[in-house]
Enzyme design. Structure first.
Site, short mmCIF file in Angstrom:
data_model
loop_
_atom_site.label_atom_id
_atom_site.label_comp_id
_atom_site.label_asym_id
_atom_site.label_seq_id
_atom_site.Cartn_x
_atom_site.Cartn_y
_atom_site.Cartn_z
N CYS A 7 7.61 25.65 49.45
CA CYS A 7 8.82 26.42 49.76
C CYS A 7 9.93 25.43 50.10
O CYS A 7 9.87 24.27 49.67
CB CYS A 7 8.56 27.45 50.86
SG CYS A 7 8.08 26.76 52.46
N ARG A 13 7.02 30.09 54.58
CA ARG A 13 6.35 30.73 53.46
C ARG A 13 5.17 29.93 52.91
O ARG A 13 4.10 30.49 52.66
CB ARG A 13 7.35 31.02 52.33
CG ARG A 13 8.36 32.08 52.68
CD ARG A 13 9.53 32.07 51.75
NE ARG A 13 10.31 30.85 51.90
CZ ARG A 13 11.35 30.53 51.17
NH1 ARG A 13 11.73 31.34 50.19
NH2 ARG A 13 12.01 29.41 51.39
N ASP A 111 13.63 33.82 51.90
CA ASP A 111 13.33 32.97 53.03
C ASP A 111 13.38 33.76 54.35
O ASP A 111 14.46 34.18 54.76
CB ASP A 111 14.36 31.84 53.06
CG ASP A 111 13.93 30.72 53.95
OD1 ASP A 111 13.15 30.99 54.88
OD2 ASP A 111 14.36 29.59 53.71
#
Ligand code: 4NP
Length: 138
Positions: A7, A13, A111
């Site tokens: 990520c 994530r 995000d």
């Protein structure tokens, strides 16, 4: 087989995906790791709200050390799994194009560091990991 989730910061994530995928991969068929495309969060642990979500769904995790993906990691992994189109274009410009780079879901997984939507992101990552495991884990 080696799989790395990627990520932006490697604190939300991609570590969530790493530990969700490890939980799904009960037979330990894969060596699973994660990294970021930036080193802004270098050395940091998983972001506390992401840990809370992993706790909520009984996903175990270890101490984490955020870092930016290296050329060696890029080369040695069989699959590099990203969250957004943007991550693919960054990896392409860092290391060249390679079809081992894939996106976890067809859509971008936004995000949660900005959106605060950790629960939604958990479910998206879980869905992506289950489908990916069905595809490459047998
Ligand atoms: P992640 O979230 O990419 O899911 O780990 C982020 C964490 C930190 C930053 C950006 C995204 N940051 O800019 O520091």
């Amino acid at each position: 087989m080696k799989i790395m989730f990627v990520c932006l910061g490697n604190i939300c994530r991609s570590p969530m995906a790493e530990y969700i995928f490890k939980t799904i991969d009960q037979d330990n068929k894969f060596i699973v790791t994660s990294s970021g495309i930036s080193d802004e969060e270098y050395g940091n642990d998983i972001y506390p709200p992401a840990k809370e979500i992993l706790n909520k769904y009984n996903i175990k995790y270890d101490k984490h050390f955020a870092h930016k993906i290296t050329k060696e990691e890029y080369e040695e992994n069989d699959y590099i799994v990203v969250m957004e189109d943007y991550h693919i274009s960054r990896l392409n410009s860092m290391f060249g194009n390679n079809n081992k780079v894939i996106k976890l879901l067809e859509k971008d997984i936004e995000d949660p560091w900005y959106t605060g939507e950790f629960d939604k992101v958990y479910h998206e990552i879980y869905e992506g990991c289950i489908n990916l495991y069905k595809k490459i884990g047998n």
